[in-house]
Design a protein around this motif. Structure first.
Motif, PDB file in Angstrom:
ATOM      1  N   GLN A  76      76.724  25.039  37.381  1.00  0.00           N
ATOM      2  CA  GLN A  76      75.271  24.855  37.382  1.00  0.00           C
ATOM      3  C   GLN A  76      74.666  25.053  35.990  1.00  0.00           C
ATOM      4  OE1 GLN A  76      76.997  27.441  38.496  1.00  0.00           O
ATOM      5  NE2 GLN A  76      75.729  29.194  39.076  1.00  0.00           N
ATOM      6  N   LYS A  78      76.205  25.644  25.225  1.00  0.00           N
ATOM      7  CA  LYS A  78      76.478  24.904  23.996  1.00  0.00           C
ATOM      8  C   LYS A  78      77.391  25.719  23.071  1.00  0.00           C
ATOM      9  CE  LYS A  78      73.675  21.530  25.122  1.00  0.00           C
ATOM     10  NZ  LYS A  78      74.197  20.173  25.440  1.00  0.00           N
ATOM     11  N   ARG A  93      80.294  16.750  21.849  1.00  0.00           N
ATOM     12  CA  ARG A  93      79.509  16.527  23.074  1.00  0.00           C
ATOM     13  C   ARG A  93      78.708  17.762  23.460  1.00  0.00           C
ATOM     14  NH1 ARG A  93      84.269  14.226  25.049  1.00  0.00           N
ATOM     15  NH2 ARG A  93      84.588  15.960  26.509  1.00  0.00           N
ATOM     16  N   HIS A  94      79.207  18.923  23.070  1.00  0.00           N
ATOM     17  CA  HIS A  94      78.566  20.168  23.496  1.00  0.00           C
ATOM     18  C   HIS A  94      78.068  21.006  22.318  1.00  0.00           C
ATOM     19  CE1 HIS A  94      79.970  19.385  27.572  1.00  0.00           C
ATOM     20  NE2 HIS A  94      81.129  19.074  27.052  1.00  0.00           N
ATOM     21  N   CYS A 143      81.962  26.648  31.751  1.00  0.00           N
ATOM     22  CA  CYS A 143      81.470  25.490  32.511  1.00  0.00           C
ATOM     23  C   CYS A 143      82.199  25.363  33.846  1.00  0.00           C
ATOM     24  CB  CYS A 143      81.630  24.213  31.694  1.00  0.00           C
ATOM     25  SG  CYS A 143      80.462  24.062  30.319  1.00  0.00           S
ATOM     26  N   GLN A 146      76.423  24.027  33.074  1.00  0.00           N
ATOM     27  CA  GLN A 146      77.204  23.292  32.086  1.00  0.00           C
ATOM     28  C   GLN A 146      76.361  22.429  31.147  1.00  0.00           C
ATOM     29  OE1 GLN A 146      80.081  20.735  33.911  1.00  0.00           O
ATOM     30  NE2 GLN A 146      78.707  20.042  35.512  1.00  0.00           N
ATOM     31  N   THR A 147      75.188  21.986  31.581  1.00  0.00           N
ATOM     32  CA  THR A 147      74.347  21.200  30.670  1.00  0.00           C
ATOM     33  C   THR A 147      73.589  22.086  29.685  1.00  0.00           C
ATOM     34  OG1 THR A 147      72.487  21.211  32.231  1.00  0.00           O
ATOM     35  CG2 THR A 147      74.039  19.359  32.370  1.00  0.00           C
ATOM     36  N   GLU A 148      73.546  23.393  29.952  1.00  0.00           N
ATOM     37  CA  GLU A 148      72.800  24.315  29.090  1.00  0.00           C
ATOM     38  C   GLU A 148      73.700  25.118  28.158  1.00  0.00           C
ATOM     39  OE1 GLU A 148      69.057  26.000  31.181  1.00  0.00           O
ATOM     40  OE2 GLU A 148      70.623  25.998  32.712  1.00  0.00           O
TER      41      GLU A 148
END
Length: 247
Positions: free
Chosen positions: A96, A102, A194-195, A91, A98-100
């Protein structure tokens, strides 16, 4: 990455090609040819090892390594801790994504619902060594057809050459900084949750004893998976293979 060094390790050995860095680490330790913390890095593995003895596709371009830690007392899951550190480093390196990105219990990093990285840990009790094997599909140009629906490459996603050495430096900086608190018993469960890729999902979990189906509720302080088998009945699993999950 032949010149890569890190203060966590007394010795770093680079191989252009090897069967398996995990097998080589075992050999070096058991033959007493090495001492202290050490790191083995390969440009390519011809017999990479995954969980349950599965093979791991390890061509040129990826990151294939085994880190060996000597004399460290660990109570919680080293695999989960390593996964948290690896997720943080990816991350940091690729904000770019970090939201994807997991963390998939117990040992994978997923990107866009496919495996980007895997972790394998082993403890050689007699020799007091913890081994951490890591494989990352970073600069892999082509994923074989047979695993193209389950694996993914950073280079293919971003459309650019990936700096493998930068990933390693950030990862081991984070790992070394957080290792003392982990050894003291602190596992960052909140970060994991969270992830988490599986949190709230219905899964099928195979263990050495039976097969279980339930809803993932999180992990406990040792990194065991908390699975709700039926309403109000939550059972921890320290080990197992997630054979199916429902998106």
């Amino acid at each position: 990455m032949k010149d890569f060094k890190h203060p966590l390790f007394d010795e770093v050995i680079h191989y252009k090609k090897i069967g398996s860095t995990m097998n080589e680490a075992n050999r070096l330790i058991k033959s007493q040819q090495i001492a202290g913390n050490f790191l083995l890095i390969a440009d390519k593995q011809t017999s990479g090892i995954g969980r349950k003895g599965n093979s791991w596709f390890s061509p040129n371009g990826g990151i294939w390594l085994t880190a060996a830690l000597y004399g460290v007392s660990i109570e919680s899951s080293l695999t989960i801790f390593t996964g948290i550190c690896l997720h943080k480093s990816l991350c940091d390196t690729f904000p770019q994504l970090q939201t994807e990105l997991k963390i998939k219990w117990p040992n994978d990093i997923f990107l866009r619902n496919r495996k980007l990285a895997g972790i394998l840990t082993n403890y050689l009790q007699f020799f007091k060594y913890h081994l951490i094997g890591i494989g990352i599909n970073s600069n892999v140009d082509k994923i074989p057809e047979e695993i193209s629906q389950t694996a993914i490459s950073l280079k293919k996603v971003l459309g650019e050459e990936i700096n493998n050495e930068k990933i390693l430096k950030i990862f081991f900086d984070i790992f070394a900084a957080e290792l003392p608190s982990f050894v003291e018993g602190t596992l960052d469960r909140n970060y994991f949750l969270r992830h988490s890729f599986l949190l709230g999902k219905k899964i099928v979990l195979d263990t050495d004893f039976d097969r279980f189906t339930g809803i993932v509720k999180g992990i406990d302080k040792k990194g065991a998976l908390l699975l709700e088998l039926k309403p109000g009945m939550i059972q921890p699993f320290l080990a197992g293979t997630v054979t199916k999950f429902y998106l």
